[in-house]
Design a protein around this motif. Structure first.
Motif, mmCIF file in Angstrom:
data_model
loop_
_atom_site.group_PDB
_atom_site.id
_atom_site.type_symbol
_atom_site.label_atom_id
_atom_site.label_comp_id
_atom_site.label_asym_id
_atom_site.label_seq_id
_atom_site.Cartn_x
_atom_site.Cartn_y
_atom_site.Cartn_z
ATOM 1 N N PRO A 60 0.804 -1.234 0.000
ATOM 2 C CA PRO A 60 0.000 0.000 0.000
ATOM 3 C C PRO A 60 0.830 1.274 0.000
ATOM 4 O O PRO A 60 0.358 2.320 -0.429
ATOM 5 N N ARG A 61 2.077 1.178 0.505
ATOM 6 C CA ARG A 61 2.971 2.336 0.529
ATOM 7 C C ARG A 61 4.235 1.997 -0.244
ATOM 8 O O ARG A 61 4.897 0.986 0.043
ATOM 9 N N ILE A 62 4.590 2.834 -1.194
ATOM 10 C CA ILE A 62 5.815 2.621 -1.958
ATOM 11 C C ILE A 62 7.007 2.889 -1.040
ATOM 12 O O ILE A 62 7.038 3.907 -0.336
ATOM 13 N N PRO A 63 7.998 1.997 -0.997
ATOM 14 C CA PRO A 63 9.152 2.196 -0.108
ATOM 15 C C PRO A 63 9.838 3.538 -0.348
ATOM 16 O O PRO A 63 9.870 4.053 -1.472
ATOM 17 N N LYS A 64 10.397 4.077 0.721
ATOM 18 C CA LYS A 64 10.968 5.420 0.686
ATOM 19 C C LYS A 64 12.019 5.598 -0.404
ATOM 20 O O LYS A 64 12.052 6.629 -1.089
ATOM 21 N N ALA A 65 12.889 4.620 -0.579
ATOM 22 C CA ALA A 65 13.955 4.744 -1.568
ATOM 23 C C ALA A 65 13.448 4.657 -3.001
ATOM 24 O O ALA A 65 14.160 5.033 -3.934
ATOM 25 N N GLN A 66 12.222 4.174 -3.183
ATOM 26 C CA GLN A 66 11.686 3.969 -4.529
ATOM 27 C C GLN A 66 10.576 4.942 -4.914
ATOM 28 O O GLN A 66 10.263 5.097 -6.092
ATOM 29 N N LYS A 67 9.991 5.618 -3.948
ATOM 30 C CA LYS A 67 8.801 6.421 -4.224
ATOM 31 C C LYS A 67 9.114 7.635 -5.093
ATOM 32 O O LYS A 67 10.225 8.181 -5.061
ATOM 33 N N ALA A 68 8.101 8.064 -5.857
ATOM 34 C CA ALA A 68 8.232 9.266 -6.682
ATOM 35 C C ALA A 68 8.146 10.532 -5.842
ATOM 36 O O ALA A 68 8.511 11.607 -6.310
ATOM 37 N N ASP A 69 7.663 10.410 -4.609
ATOM 38 C CA ASP A 69 7.578 11.534 -3.675
ATOM 39 C C ASP A 69 6.810 12.703 -4.295
ATOM 40 O O ASP A 69 7.305 13.833 -4.358
ATOM 41 N N LEU A 70 5.584 12.411 -4.728
ATOM 42 C CA LEU A 70 4.741 13.433 -5.333
ATOM 43 C C LEU A 70 4.272 14.387 -4.243
ATOM 44 O O LEU A 70 3.482 14.022 -3.380
ATOM 45 N N GLU A 71 4.761 15.614 -4.276
ATOM 46 C CA GLU A 71 4.529 16.565 -3.193
ATOM 47 C C GLU A 71 3.693 17.765 -3.599
ATOM 48 O O GLU A 71 3.289 18.557 -2.739
ATOM 49 N N ALA A 72 3.429 17.938 -4.894
ATOM 50 C CA ALA A 72 2.683 19.108 -5.348
ATOM 51 C C ALA A 72 1.742 18.713 -6.465
ATOM 52 O O ALA A 72 2.026 17.786 -7.234
ATOM 53 N N ALA A 73 0.617 19.426 -6.558
ATOM 54 C CA ALA A 73 -0.370 19.139 -7.592
ATOM 55 C C ALA A 73 -1.059 20.434 -8.006
ATOM 56 O O ALA A 73 -1.342 21.290 -7.165
ATOM 57 N N VAL A 74 -1.329 20.562 -9.301
ATOM 58 C CA VAL A 74 -2.065 21.720 -9.813
ATOM 59 C C VAL A 74 -3.048 21.259 -10.882
ATOM 60 O O VAL A 74 -2.809 20.267 -11.585
#
Length: 296
Positions: A60-74
């Motif tokens: 359910p959670r992508i591992p920290k070293a692999q995640k895209a880290d999507l932090e912003a959206a518009v």
């Protein structure tokens, strides 16, 4: 200007991890998580309507070293189509990507490398950590969050059609002082939201004790700050927020919440309705509906 904030509704989503951005469009909320596998589409009472798949994974959670880290959206108009643009933090090579999602007919997400990375590096940013974004007129404005080591936040002003613009891409970098004086800790920008009717930029600002763009740290309080007449000030080298409100002073429920998403649902003469999203770094997302009123 002074802000009056009233908490109207709260929700905890234990099954949606790490809420990092929330946007409103045509009676729907689009919720993004920095290690989530999909975008959750909700009504304004936080009931799930649909899901937009992004990544295939068995966890359910992508591992920290692999995640895209999507932090912003518009939400923006791109090539005649309303799209949801998701932006990775760029803190590691895995996080240097953009995802463009056509909202009509639940279009297929399109993945792009972030073409602005060379310009950001050449501009002299010591550490990349894109945490917010919004559209102001014909500009796409990003927020690069500082930390306890690099104690400066920046606004990064560029073109909205970032995926297809030929290099070199124009970039204006503005240092931002949040103006928050009631804490000795560094206050970092965690999201942006432009209110076109009032030419005002809302900034979600939070405290997190971390020395870099990769590691999490102890969570402190969050604030909503604002910059007035912002469209006329995007050529400045530095800006200071014109005011702020401490969310922890509004309600006990909002104390030590790391607010990472902010959007406007509606605006009336009396008040605005805003939605906030928080990440507790433990796999859940908090949602908060508030009334927000600015007075001179």
């Amino acid at each position: 200007m002074q802000a009056t904030v009233t908490l109207l509704q709260t929700a905890l989503l234990p099954d949606f991890p790490s809420g990092s951005a929330i946007v409103y469009h045509q009676d729907k909320l689009y919720l993004v998580g920095d290690d989530a596998t999909y975008v959750r589409v909700m009504d304004t009472q936080y009931q799930e309507i649909a899901r937009i798949p992004l990544f295939e994974t068995t966890v359910p959670r992508i591992p920290k070293a692999q995640k895209a880290d999507l932090e912003a959206a518009v939400i923006r108009e791109w090539e005649g189509v309303t799209t949801l643009l998701l932006i990775g933090s760029a803190a590691t090579p895995q996080r240097e990507q953009l995802i463009s999602i056509p909202l009509s007919n639940a279009g297929t997400p399109l993945f792009y490398p972030n073409p602005l990375i060379p310009a950001l590096q050449q501009a002299g940013l010591t550490e990349l950590n894109i945490e917010g974004a919004t559209i102001i007129g014909d500009k796409l404005v990003w927020a690069n969050r500082g930390n306890d080591t690099h104690r400066t936040n920046h606004l990064l002003v560029t073109v909205p059609d970032i995926e297809t613009t030929a290099a070199p891409i124009s970039l204006t970098m503005i240092a931002v002082d949040t103006g928050i004086k009631d804490t000795p800790l560094f206050t970092g920008i965690s999201e942006l939201c432009y209110v076109a009717q009032h030419d005002l930029l809302l900034l979600a600002v939070s405290v997190e004790a971390t020395a870099n763009a990769y590691d999490d740290g102890e969570i402190g309080d969050s604030y909503i700050a604002w910059i007035t007449n912002v469209s006329t000030r995007l050529h400045h080298r530095a800006l200071t927020c014109d005011g702020y409100v401490a969310l922890g002073a509004v309600s006990e429920v909002l104390k030590q919440q790391k607010i990472e998403g902010i959007c406007v649902e509606s605006i009336t003469a009396d008040s605005w309705i805003l939605h906030l999203a928080s990440d507790n770094d433990a796999g859940a997302t908090g949602l908060f509906r508030i009334s927000f009123r600015l007075t001179s």
